[in-house]
Scaffold this motif. Structure first.
Motif, mmCIF file in Angstrom:
data_model
loop_
_atom_site.group_PDB
_atom_site.id
_atom_site.type_symbol
_atom_site.label_atom_id
_atom_site.label_comp_id
_atom_site.label_asym_id
_atom_site.label_seq_id
_atom_site.Cartn_x
_atom_site.Cartn_y
_atom_site.Cartn_z
ATOM 1 N N ARG A 1 19.461 4.909 -1.609
ATOM 2 C CA ARG A 1 18.084 5.289 -1.908
ATOM 3 C C ARG A 1 17.984 5.960 -3.273
ATOM 4 O O ARG A 1 17.044 5.703 -4.029
ATOM 5 C CB ARG A 1 17.553 6.234 -0.817
ATOM 6 N N ILE A 2 18.963 6.801 -3.575
ATOM 7 C CA ILE A 2 18.983 7.454 -4.888
ATOM 8 C C ILE A 2 19.080 6.409 -5.998
ATOM 9 O O ILE A 2 18.346 6.459 -6.983
ATOM 10 C CB ILE A 2 20.153 8.443 -4.984
ATOM 11 N N GLN B 1 18.179 3.264 -5.926
ATOM 12 C CA GLN B 1 16.958 2.478 -6.027
ATOM 13 C C GLN B 1 15.840 3.281 -6.684
ATOM 14 O O GLN B 1 15.110 2.758 -7.535
ATOM 15 C CB GLN B 1 16.516 1.996 -4.640
ATOM 16 N N CYS B 2 15.699 4.544 -6.304
ATOM 17 C CA CYS B 2 14.659 5.383 -6.909
ATOM 18 C C CYS B 2 14.947 5.608 -8.393
ATOM 19 O O CYS B 2 14.023 5.601 -9.219
ATOM 20 C CB CYS B 2 14.568 6.721 -6.181
ATOM 21 N N GLU C 1 13.952 2.477 -10.328
ATOM 22 C CA GLU C 1 12.503 2.381 -10.525
ATOM 23 C C GLU C 1 12.030 3.329 -11.625
ATOM 24 O O GLU C 1 11.210 2.951 -12.477
ATOM 25 C CB GLU C 1 11.780 2.697 -9.213
ATOM 26 N N LEU C 2 12.545 4.551 -11.626
ATOM 27 C CA LEU C 2 12.116 5.535 -12.619
ATOM 28 C C LEU C 2 12.621 5.186 -14.015
ATOM 29 O O LEU C 2 11.882 5.295 -14.997
ATOM 30 C CB LEU C 2 12.596 6.926 -12.208
ATOM 31 N N THR D 1 13.158 10.458 -17.692
ATOM 32 C CA THR D 1 13.492 10.598 -16.276
ATOM 33 C C THR D 1 14.507 11.715 -16.098
ATOM 34 O O THR D 1 15.582 11.686 -16.703
ATOM 35 C CB THR D 1 14.071 9.282 -15.720
ATOM 36 N N ASP E 1 13.283 14.569 -11.091
ATOM 37 C CA ASP E 1 12.394 13.452 -10.744
ATOM 38 C C ASP E 1 13.056 12.536 -9.724
ATOM 39 O O ASP E 1 12.417 12.079 -8.759
ATOM 40 C CB ASP E 1 12.041 12.632 -11.985
ATOM 41 N N ILE E 2 14.325 12.244 -9.958
ATOM 42 C CA ILE E 2 15.053 11.327 -9.072
ATOM 43 C C ILE E 2 15.234 11.949 -7.692
ATOM 44 O O ILE E 2 15.076 11.273 -6.667
ATOM 45 C CB ILE E 2 16.412 10.946 -9.701
ATOM 46 N N ALA F 1 11.855 11.784 -5.895
ATOM 47 C CA ALA F 1 11.537 10.411 -5.484
ATOM 48 C C ALA F 1 12.422 9.959 -4.324
ATOM 49 O O ALA F 1 11.995 9.162 -3.481
ATOM 50 C CB ALA F 1 11.713 9.455 -6.663
ATOM 51 N N SER F 2 13.644 10.493 -4.275
ATOM 52 C CA SER F 2 14.599 10.119 -3.223
ATOM 53 C C SER F 2 14.448 10.963 -1.974
ATOM 54 O O SER F 2 15.156 10.736 -0.984
ATOM 55 C CB SER F 2 16.036 10.261 -3.743
#
Length: 206
Positions: A23-24, A26-27, A30-31, A40, A44-45, A48-49
């Motif tokens: 998940r980290i 993927q987020c 995206e960022l 970024t 932020d990460i 988002a995660s």
């Protein structure tokens, strides 16, 4: 000795760690694709995660390391996907069509990933961790070169073919469609790989 309940709990904990790491990644992808590397932050990460900063740093000790792993994971997936189809025991033409179709299907499903690759390669930021994308591209070129040479040996491709130009045409055609899709949202026709490979094999002469 751990009992069944402890073993199951350990497995669930391990699965959650893997899920969080994915998940980290993927987020972060995206960022990085949307905002750029410099804009970024690890905060932020983490947000988002849906994890804490300590949990984020447990898996990735720096933004530079996370950026590199995001790119490496993405390119390894593409490498495996394309390589799987190019190595199938099928006629050369069919391998090319299948590999091209699999690649473009990946692109459709992962537009942000391709946006990140283009951004990292074509518009690298000064603070961005360097990453060798060219070696992956060269590996694909080497695979296609070997496949066409195999086609020559099997009588599927004419002996006087200009290998470099043929590869430029095939790879260039696919990459142009990807750029139009990622940059402008222009749809990729489902039969595009078959059309471009057919054009290569048949040529333009009547």
């Amino acid at each position: 000795m751990a009992g069944p309940a402890m073993s199951s709990a350990h497995q669930r904990g391990g699965a959650r760690e893997v899920d969080l790491r994915d998940r980290i990644r993927q987020c972060a992808l995206e960022l990085f694709a949307e905002c750029g590397y410099a804009a970024t932050s690890m905060r932020d990460i983490a947000e988002a995660s849906a994890c804490t900063k300590p949990a984020l740093y447990y898996h990735f000790d720096s933004k530079q390391g996370l950026f590199v792993e995001v790119l490496r994971t993405l390119l390894d997936r593409l490498d495996d996907l394309v390589g799987e189809h190019l190595s199938r025991p099928l006629p050369v033409r069919d391998r090319m069509v299948r590999a091209g179709a699999a690649y473009l299907e990946f692109v459709r499903a992962n537009r942000s990933a391709l946006r990140l690759l283009m951004r990292a390669e074509l518009h690298p930021e000064r603070a961005q961790q360097p990453f060798d994308i060219d070696s992956y591209r060269q590996h694909h070129v080497d695979q296609i070169t070997a496949l066409i040479q195999h086609g020559i040996e099997q009588g599927e491709v004419r002996e006087d073919v200009d290998l470099a130009t043929a590869i430029d045409a095939l790879v260039g055609g696919l990459e142009m469609r990807v750029m139009l899709f990622v940059g402008h949202g222009e749809p990729i026709p489902d039969d595009y790989p078959e059309r471009i490979v057919e054009l290569m094999f048949r040529g333009l002469s009547p």
